[in-house]
Design a protein around this motif. Sequence first.
Motif, PDB file in Angstrom:
ATOM      1  N   UNK A 176      38.529 140.120 -14.619  1.00  0.00           N
ATOM      2  CA  UNK A 176      38.399 139.726 -13.209  1.00  0.00           C
ATOM      3  C   UNK A 176      37.591 140.756 -12.428  1.00  0.00           C
ATOM      4  N   UNK A 177      37.865 142.049 -12.631  1.00  0.00           N
ATOM      5  CA  UNK A 177      37.155 143.098 -11.889  1.00  0.00           C
ATOM      6  C   UNK A 177      35.661 143.081 -12.237  1.00  0.00           C
TER       7      UNK A 177
ATOM      8  N   UNK B 116      35.427 134.752 -19.613  1.00  0.00           N
ATOM      9  CA  UNK B 116      36.679 134.813 -20.355  1.00  0.00           C
ATOM     10  C   UNK B 116      36.438 134.415 -21.799  1.00  0.00           C
ATOM     11  N   UNK B 117      37.175 135.072 -22.697  1.00  0.00           N
ATOM     12  CA  UNK B 117      37.120 134.712 -24.109  1.00  0.00           C
ATOM     13  C   UNK B 117      38.391 133.945 -24.444  1.00  0.00           C
TER      14      UNK B 117
ATOM     15  N   UNK C 223      46.247 148.768  -6.779  1.00  0.00           N
ATOM     16  CA  UNK C 223      45.021 149.566  -6.632  1.00  0.00           C
ATOM     17  C   UNK C 223      44.346 149.837  -7.972  1.00  0.00           C
ATOM     18  N   UNK C 224      44.191 148.798  -8.760  1.00  0.00           N
ATOM     19  CA  UNK C 224      43.536 148.922 -10.059  1.00  0.00           C
ATOM     20  C   UNK C 224      42.034 148.901  -9.838  1.00  0.00           C
TER      21      UNK C 224
ATOM     22  N   UNK D  69      46.549 135.215  -8.690  1.00  0.00           N
ATOM     23  CA  UNK D  69      47.746 136.053  -8.814  1.00  0.00           C
ATOM     24  C   UNK D  69      47.398 137.407  -9.423  1.00  0.00           C
ATOM     25  N   UNK D  70      46.515 137.416 -10.425  1.00  0.00           N
ATOM     26  CA  UNK D  70      46.086 138.680 -11.033  1.00  0.00           C
ATOM     27  C   UNK D  70      45.278 139.486 -10.023  1.00  0.00           C
TER      28      UNK D  70
END
Length: 165
Positions: free
Chosen positions: A128-129, A134-135, A155-156, A146-147
């Motif tokens: 996402x970042x 996507x695999x 704070x990822x 949600x992710x």
Amino acid sequence: MQVLITDDGSEMLDRDATGGLVPISAYGITDGSHVTLRIQVPGVDDLDDVPLVDEAIVSSAFALGVLQGRGGGNGRKTRWTQDQIVALIEGVERHGLSAWRTIVQDPRLAGKNNMQCKDKFRNLCLTIIQGRPERGLTLDWRLKDRVKTLIEQESIKLAEPPALW
């Protein structure tokens, strides 16, 4: 120390007196046989005082194929299902990023261990970042949201490795 016990109560040894390997067939183990794993911890009276005992038992059971039909025993990786990813996301929402041993207790995550859960969540975040494709399984936009919310709450960031890995 881990010891395998056959149906008749005898200990299974992996080496004979000369140091040669003992095949499992020497103990009469066939499909349908039962083998008990006994863990002996020298100097410890209560296994609850030993960290990770539950995980050691489960890990050994998977390695031996005892928990059939739950993703263990054959050495193959199992793909993540949509239901497992939902369980993983819900677990992180409820328990946070440092509770992988608690999160993996969800029955929907049977066959996954705490490291697989941590790695899967890290890869979900990185996907996402970084905005990379996507695999395998494609996530529903609601799950992605949600992710994303968890990424913001925790704070990822890419620049510095977050606490979860």
